[in-house]
Design a protein around this motif. Structure first.
Motif, short mmCIF file in Angstrom:
data_model
loop_
_atom_site.label_atom_id
_atom_site.label_comp_id
_atom_site.label_asym_id
_atom_site.label_seq_id
_atom_site.Cartn_x
_atom_site.Cartn_y
_atom_site.Cartn_z
N GLY A 69 0.81 -1.21 0.00
CA GLY A 69 0.00 0.00 0.00
C GLY A 69 0.84 1.27 0.00
N GLN A 70 2.02 1.21 0.62
CA GLN A 70 2.90 2.37 0.65
C GLN A 70 3.35 2.73 -0.77
OE1 GLN A 70 4.24 4.10 3.62
NE2 GLN A 70 2.39 3.17 4.42
N SER B 27 0.30 6.55 -6.79
CA SER B 27 -0.96 7.25 -7.10
C SER B 27 -0.80 8.76 -6.96
CB SER B 27 -2.09 6.74 -6.20
OG SER B 27 -1.99 7.31 -4.92
N LEU B 28 0.23 9.19 -6.24
CA LEU B 28 0.48 10.63 -6.12
C LEU B 28 1.31 11.16 -7.28
CD1 LEU B 28 1.18 10.68 -2.31
CD2 LEU B 28 -0.55 12.08 -3.41
N MET C 71 4.45 9.77 -8.06
CA MET C 71 5.89 9.51 -7.92
C MET C 71 6.31 8.41 -8.88
SD MET C 71 6.77 9.64 -3.88
CE MET C 71 5.96 10.80 -2.78
N ARG D 135 11.60 7.35 -7.67
CA ARG D 135 11.25 8.31 -6.62
C ARG D 135 10.59 7.59 -5.43
NH1 ARG D 135 13.11 13.00 -6.03
NH2 ARG D 135 13.57 11.95 -4.12
N GLN E 105 11.88 3.21 4.89
CA GLN E 105 11.17 2.26 5.76
C GLN E 105 11.90 0.93 5.83
OE1 GLN E 105 6.90 2.01 5.39
NE2 GLN E 105 6.81 3.95 4.33
N ARG F 268 14.87 1.01 8.15
CA ARG F 268 14.44 0.97 9.55
C ARG F 268 14.14 -0.47 9.97
NH1 ARG F 268 11.51 6.53 10.64
NH2 ARG F 268 12.83 6.96 8.84
N MET G 237 -6.03 9.47 -5.16
CA MET G 237 -6.61 8.20 -4.75
C MET G 237 -6.56 8.06 -3.23
SD MET G 237 -6.08 4.46 -6.34
CE MET G 237 -7.27 3.18 -6.03
N PHE H 36 -7.24 5.20 -0.14
CA PHE H 36 -7.28 3.75 0.00
C PHE H 36 -8.03 3.32 1.27
CE2 PHE H 36 -3.55 4.99 -2.36
CZ PHE H 36 -3.45 4.07 -3.37
N ASN I 122 -2.87 4.08 3.99
CA ASN I 122 -1.55 4.09 3.35
C ASN I 122 -0.81 5.41 3.50
OD1 ASN I 122 -2.23 1.55 2.61
ND2 ASN I 122 -2.52 1.98 0.44
N LEU I 123 -0.93 6.03 4.66
CA LEU I 123 -0.07 7.19 4.91
C LEU I 123 1.37 6.69 5.02
CD1 LEU I 123 -2.14 9.20 7.53
CD2 LEU I 123 -1.85 9.65 5.10
N PHE I 124 2.32 7.54 4.63
CA PHE I 124 3.72 7.13 4.70
C PHE I 124 4.11 7.07 6.18
CE2 PHE I 124 3.74 9.49 0.50
CZ PHE I 124 3.49 8.34 -0.21
N SER I 125 4.34 5.84 6.66
CA SER I 125 4.41 5.64 8.10
C SER I 125 5.67 6.23 8.72
CB SER I 125 4.30 4.16 8.42
OG SER I 125 5.27 3.44 7.70
N HIS I 126 6.71 6.48 7.91
CA HIS I 126 7.96 7.00 8.48
C HIS I 126 7.99 8.52 8.47
CE1 HIS I 126 8.45 6.99 4.20
NE2 HIS I 126 9.61 7.60 4.26
N MET I 127 6.96 9.14 7.92
CA MET I 127 6.95 10.61 7.83
C MET I 127 5.93 11.18 8.81
SD MET I 127 6.86 11.40 3.77
CE MET I 127 7.90 10.52 2.60
N ILE J 112 5.99 16.40 1.35
CA ILE J 112 6.96 15.70 0.51
C ILE J 112 6.41 15.39 -0.90
CG2 ILE J 112 8.39 13.61 0.31
CD1 ILE J 112 9.44 15.51 2.43
N PRO J 113 5.17 14.90 -1.02
CA PRO J 113 4.66 14.69 -2.39
C PRO J 113 4.65 15.96 -3.22
CG PRO J 113 3.28 13.54 -0.82
CD PRO J 113 4.23 14.38 -0.02
N ARG K 10 8.39 16.69 -4.08
CA ARG K 10 9.04 15.74 -4.98
C ARG K 10 8.34 15.61 -6.31
NH1 ARG K 10 12.14 16.70 -1.85
NH2 ARG K 10 13.07 15.46 -0.18
N VAL K 11 6.99 15.69 -6.28
CA VAL K 11 6.24 15.44 -7.51
C VAL K 11 6.03 16.73 -8.29
CG1 VAL K 11 4.06 14.61 -8.45
CG2 VAL K 11 5.12 13.41 -6.53
N ARG L 33 -3.80 14.55 1.73
CA ARG L 33 -2.58 14.28 0.98
C ARG L 33 -2.86 14.13 -0.51
NH1 ARG L 33 0.66 8.70 1.80
NH2 ARG L 33 -1.34 7.94 1.03
N ALA L 34 -3.95 13.41 -0.82
CA ALA L 34 -4.29 13.23 -2.23
C ALA L 34 -4.61 14.58 -2.87
CB ALA L 34 -5.49 12.28 -2.35
N VAL M 194 -1.58 17.41 -4.29
CA VAL M 194 -0.98 17.56 -5.61
C VAL M 194 -2.02 18.04 -6.64
CG1 VAL M 194 0.93 15.97 -5.19
CG2 VAL M 194 -1.21 15.08 -6.08
#
Lengths: 274, 248
Positions: free
Chosen positions: A171-172, A178-179, A181, A185, A194, A197, B85, B87, B91-96, B104-105, B108-109, B153-154, B157
């Motif tokens: 899912g990550q 989907s954004l 990237m 990237r 991740q 870690r 999208m 979900f 599905n959030l980026f768990s390390h951020m 970040i999106p 970066r995007v 987050r979606a 962008v």
């Protein structure tokens, strides 16, 4: 409950389950005490003390032993750095969509995981210079060690990191894609941070293994200045005809590896609580 | 009338021997809210995931947000910026941190300058009702909060179209409402939305059109007042009965 158990097994003695357990444990204690007592009686304690616990011999090792202790750390870190620099890209190749990358990485990992570290060290130290005369390793013996031990280490690191990459939930990746990237990237921004870690505990264990593997460096032919801990202890053993230096050397290894092991366990627990 | 923002033609999707989608044709107009309903395994999620090419169609063509998604020269990374999208599992980026999940999106995007990205992130978080959590990690938030952050987050962008894949199915019943409220607000602002959902109340209230999928085809479609209140097919009738009266 107890009644049911005894009903079901009437042939057994009339002891309850708890009594049986207590008896079994008592027997095991008795055996252990007996073994220790026999060993203590049989061992020649004077002899053992003479071989391993000569304080003046131990004291004589200092401060010179610190040079070799320090070299052990440096060799370990150099090999680990090389292992990471090579291992992470190999891990990425292992999970690449591009099949030739995968093939190369698979062969690389199988070869360097399958060969004994000692043999790889020999290859780097003597095989390569013979095949390519005039080759110079940067940093002399330090460069040789970084590559010689690092090659083996990189194979293990690559496998750990690959497992880490695959442990990152799908899912990550989907969220990142989907954004908008790109694949690369996504790997750099989302998956690798991740994955690394996740693999901190196994990588810490790899560091422990490398600390011990640094004892192989002696085969490259080292001087007093570049000697590591095992070689130093062995030289002292020869000089003094006494085993005390081995004990001191061993304790110094544990001084490095036990904290690393504790660190690895703490990091593992931290991961659990996340 | 404008050209449709989503145009799906002759879409088939096979996983091995299992044909999940068996010929889907679908057009969605700008600003329309379309809900996909149907029994599990009917292909709703697969259809949704085909729209932004997270699943590659076996057959058929897809245009979305002005991009020819199935064309030979499709730049999917570029196209997906225009297609947000959300979900089921957030599905959030768990390390951020929460803020970085939005910043970040953009950085970066879209190569958005940092100050602007942070400003956008703060505004969006406020809009979905998440405040004072910027430095928190996703795991420290409740499911409902995480899903609202995921919507923000979606949106970060700047998509023209939003896809929702069962956005409330992983949530406890009492917090479903807070996520649906955010989605209603989004619909009211005119966002085009394609929503896979089991929330019939949401479909009835917000959707312009409801599609009932079963066995990989669109069995029935129309305004919620028709499809939900007066289904024409037996399959839709029995599905709706089961969803609306689960205890029977």
């Amino acid at each position: 409950m107890d009644a049911a158990t005894t009903d079901a097994a009437p042939a057994r003695s009339r002891m309850t389950a708890r009594q049986r357990r207590r008896l079994a444990r008592g027997v095991q204690y008795a055996v252990i005490v007996a073994v220790v007592a026999v060993l203590a009686a049989v061992a020649d304690w004077g002899r053992i003390a003479e071989s391993f616990f000569q304080f003046d011999i131990a004291a004589d090792m200092f401060p010179e032993v610190w040079t070799s202790f320090w070299n052990t750390i440096v060799y370990t870190l150099l090999a680990f750095a090389f292992g990471m620099v090579v291992g992470v890209p190999i891990a990425l190749m292992r999970v690449s969509e591009f099949a030739p990358y995968r093939w190369f990485a698979t062969v690389y990992v199988e070869v360097f995981r399958g060969l004994p570290a000692l043999l790889v060290l020999f290859l780097v130290g003597f095989g390569v210079p013979q095949a390519f005369p005039g080759i110079q390793y940067p940093g002399g013996v330090y460069g040789q060690v970084a590559i010689g031990l690092g090659l083996t280490s990189s194979a293990y690191i690559a496998e750990s990191v690959r497992a880490g990459i695959q442990a990152v939930p799908k899912g990550q990746v989907e969220a990142a894609r989907s954004l908008g990237m790109s694949r690369t990237r996504t790997m750099v921004t989302v998956v690798l941070p991740q994955a690394l870690r996740i693999v901190v505990p196994p990588l810490t264990n790899e560091l422990v293994m490398l600390t011990k593997d640094s004892s192989l460096v002696f085969v490259l032919g080292v001087t007093t200045a570049t000697m590591e801990l095992s070689k130093f202890a062995r030289n002292e053993l020869t000089d003094t005809a006494n085993a005390t230096p081995l004990l001191v050397g061993g304790l110094l290894y544990l001084l490095l590896t036990i904290p690393l092991g504790l660190l690895a366990r703490r990091l593992e627990n931290r991961e659990d609580h996340r | 009338m404008n050209a449709p923002i989503v145009k799906v033609e002759g879409l088939h999707k096979r996983f091995g021997d299992n044909e999940v989608l068996r010929g889907i044709d679908l057009e969605i107009n700008e600003g329309e809210v379309v809900c996909l309903i149907g029994p599990s395994g009917s292909g709703k999620s697969t259809l949704l995931r085909c729209v932004n090419l997270l699943e590659e169609p076996t057959e058929g063509t897809i245009e979305a947000a002005g991009h020819d998604m199935t064309g030979p020269d499709a730049d999917l990374d570029l196209a997906r910026r225009d297609i947000g999208m959300v979900f089921q599992q957030f599905n959030l980026f768990s390390h951020m941190t929460i803020l970085d999940n939005l910043v970040i999106p953009q950085r970066r995007v879209c190569k958005t300058p940092k100050a602007e990205a942070v400003e956008t992130a703060r505004r969006l978080l406020a809009e979905v009702g998440i405040e004072g959590k910027e430095k928190a990690k996703p795991a420290q938030l409740s499911g409902g909060q995480q899903q609202r952050v995921a919507i923000a987050r979606a949106l970060a962008v700047k998509p023209r179209l939003m896809l929702f894949d069962e956005p409330t199915s992983a949530l406890d019943p009492e917090i479903v409402g807070e996520v649906l409220a955010v989605m209603k607000g989004l619909a009211a602002e005119g966002m085009t939305m394609l929503v896979v959902t089991h929330e019939m109340g949401f479909a009835r209230e917000v959707a312009d059109r409801v599609l009932f999928l079963d066995g990989g085809v669109i069995v029935e479609q129309g305004p919620p007042s028709e499809v939900l209140a007066n289904p024409q097919t037996e399959r839709a009738r029995s599905f709706l009965h089961r969803v609306l009266h689960p205890a029977d």
